[in-house]
Design a protein around this motif. Structure first.
Motif, PDB file in Angstrom:
ATOM      1  N   ASN A  51       0.774  -1.360   0.190  1.00 34.53           N
ATOM      2  CA  ASN A  51       0.144   0.148  -0.416  1.00 34.53           C
ATOM      3  C   ASN A  51       1.037   1.427   0.218  1.00 34.53           C
ATOM      4  O   ASN A  51       0.436   2.274  -0.630  1.00 34.53           O
ATOM      5  CB  ASN A  51      -1.085   0.346   1.453  1.00 34.53           C
ATOM      6  N   ALA A  52       1.911   1.220   0.400  1.00 34.95           N
ATOM      7  CA  ALA A  52       2.843   2.874   0.518  1.00 34.95           C
ATOM      8  C   ALA A  52       3.656   2.468  -0.706  1.00 34.95           C
ATOM      9  O   ALA A  52       4.002   3.959  -0.344  1.00 34.95           O
ATOM     10  CB  ALA A  52       3.168   2.337   2.193  1.00 34.95           C
ATOM     11  N   LEU A  53       4.310   1.715  -1.230  1.00 32.99           N
ATOM     12  CA  LEU A  53       4.716   1.627  -2.398  1.00 32.99           C
ATOM     13  C   LEU A  53       3.770   1.491  -3.485  1.00 32.99           C
ATOM     14  O   LEU A  53       4.496   2.011  -4.654  1.00 32.99           O
ATOM     15  CB  LEU A  53       5.378   0.619  -2.076  1.00 32.99           C
ATOM     16  N   SER A  54       2.872   1.827  -4.096  1.00 33.29           N
ATOM     17  CA  SER A  54       1.462   2.098  -4.660  1.00 33.29           C
ATOM     18  C   SER A  54       1.104   3.726  -4.728  1.00 33.29           C
ATOM     19  O   SER A  54       0.809   4.098  -4.037  1.00 33.29           O
ATOM     20  CB  SER A  54       0.612   1.175  -4.389  1.00 33.29           C
ATOM     21  N   SER A  55       1.145   4.065  -6.149  1.00 30.72           N
ATOM     22  CA  SER A  55       0.206   4.928  -6.418  1.00 30.72           C
ATOM     23  C   SER A  55      -0.913   5.033  -6.170  1.00 30.72           C
ATOM     24  O   SER A  55      -1.989   5.735  -5.120  1.00 30.72           O
ATOM     25  CB  SER A  55       0.039   5.032  -8.240  1.00 30.72           C
ATOM     26  N   LYS A  56      -1.926   3.186  -6.311  1.00 34.35           N
ATOM     27  CA  LYS A  56      -3.132   3.329  -5.655  1.00 34.35           C
ATOM     28  C   LYS A  56      -3.267   2.428  -5.044  1.00 34.35           C
ATOM     29  O   LYS A  56      -2.806   1.243  -5.710  1.00 34.35           O
ATOM     30  CB  LYS A  56      -4.200   4.191  -7.411  1.00 34.35           C
ATOM     31  N   LYS A  73      -4.291   5.525  -1.956  1.00 38.36           N
ATOM     32  CA  LYS A  73      -3.020   6.025  -2.587  1.00 38.36           C
ATOM     33  C   LYS A  73      -2.076   6.389  -1.850  1.00 38.36           C
ATOM     34  O   LYS A  73      -2.144   7.140  -0.373  1.00 38.36           O
ATOM     35  CB  LYS A  73      -3.657   7.737  -2.755  1.00 38.36           C
ATOM     36  N   THR A  74      -0.583   6.113  -2.370  1.00 34.81           N
ATOM     37  CA  THR A  74       0.311   6.606  -1.702  1.00 34.81           C
ATOM     38  C   THR A  74       0.259   5.437  -0.072  1.00 34.81           C
ATOM     39  O   THR A  74       0.673   6.488   0.760  1.00 34.81           O
ATOM     40  CB  THR A  74       1.070   7.327  -1.289  1.00 34.81           C
ATOM     41  N   GLY A  75      -0.422   4.888   0.691  1.00 35.70           N
ATOM     42  CA  GLY A  75      -1.071   4.207   2.043  1.00 35.70           C
ATOM     43  C   GLY A  75      -1.965   5.184   2.356  1.00 35.70           C
ATOM     44  O   GLY A  75      -2.054   4.103   3.900  1.00 35.70           O
ATOM     45  N   ASP A  99       3.492   2.153  -7.751  1.00 37.09           N
ATOM     46  CA  ASP A  99       4.186   3.752  -7.636  1.00 37.09           C
ATOM     47  C   ASP A  99       5.213   3.787  -8.664  1.00 37.09           C
ATOM     48  O   ASP A  99       6.489   3.128  -8.413  1.00 37.09           O
ATOM     49  CB  ASP A  99       4.934   4.598  -6.361  1.00 37.09           C
ATOM     50  N   ASP A 101       7.059   5.945  -9.528  1.00 33.08           N
ATOM     51  CA  ASP A 101       7.851   7.695  -8.863  1.00 33.08           C
ATOM     52  C   ASP A 101       9.149   6.883  -8.041  1.00 33.08           C
ATOM     53  O   ASP A 101      10.129   7.178  -7.252  1.00 33.08           O
ATOM     54  CB  ASP A 101       7.251   8.095  -8.403  1.00 33.08           C
ATOM     55  N   VAL A 102       8.727   5.013  -7.281  1.00 35.87           N
ATOM     56  CA  VAL A 102       9.180   4.446  -6.665  1.00 35.87           C
ATOM     57  C   VAL A 102       9.963   3.287  -7.302  1.00 35.87           C
ATOM     58  O   VAL A 102      11.212   2.892  -6.995  1.00 35.87           O
ATOM     59  CB  VAL A 102       8.313   4.146  -5.585  1.00 35.87           C
TER      60      VAL A 102
END
Length: 166
Positions: A51-56, A73-75, A99, A101-102
């Motif tokens: 969850n923390a590393l996902s854009s959604k 969204k980003t966790g 994400d 960006d990650v």
């Protein structure tokens, strides 16, 4: 499907259990009856880290007679847990978008995921796991999205049978 991640309020957190599971490290498996007998995860950090590393992330839980949904969204939750229509079904579906960006790549191998999910289904007797590749270029010979479903009532016994059949 299993019973579904619980949706009741966790008194110490003041939030629904599903939200705690998706946002707090080491929270998984603590709800209802002292935990799970078998787990394919990483000590309660798996889905909260995803969850923390996902854009959604979208979660759908069918439990307690209803279908419940919540997006993140980003966790962080983007809205409160929503109670939807009544249902007699149970289970949990989590959909995530890594994400970009990650991660330098967010392209997944259907075959790798299918193999891992099959292993998890063997290890968790009675668990149903479905995987569908919704990418346009990833279709079967009939033009349908690649899809697999694993369910083994015998668990490890079924795994041994599978190995012996190869």
């Amino acid at each position: 499907n299993g019973r579904g991640i619980p949706v009741g309020i966790v008194p110490s957190e003041g939030k629904p259990a599903v939200e705690v599971v998706l946002t707090v490290l080491h929270a998984g498996g603590k709800f209802g009856g002292g935990g799970y007998a078998v787990s394919g995860g990483l000590h309660g950090v798996g889905v909260s880290v995803v969850n923390a590393l996902s854009s959604k992330v979208s979660v759908e839980v069918k439990t307690d007679g209803y279908r419940w949904t919540q997006d993140y969204k980003t966790g962080a939750p983007t809205a409160p847990l929503a109670r939807n229509e009544a249902t007699e079904e149970t289970g949990t579906t989590v959909t995530f978008w890594a994400d970009p960006d990650v991660f330098e790549t967010t392209e997944y191998s259907f075959e790798t995921l299918a193999r891992r999910f099959q292993e998890m289904a063997f290890l968790n007797k009675g668990l149903s796991i479905s995987l569908t590749d919704e990418r346009a270029a990833h279709v079967d010979e009939e033009g349908k999205p690649l899809s697999v479903k694993y369910h083994y009532e015998g668990g490890i016994v079924d795994f041994v049978t599978y190995l012996n059949s190869r």
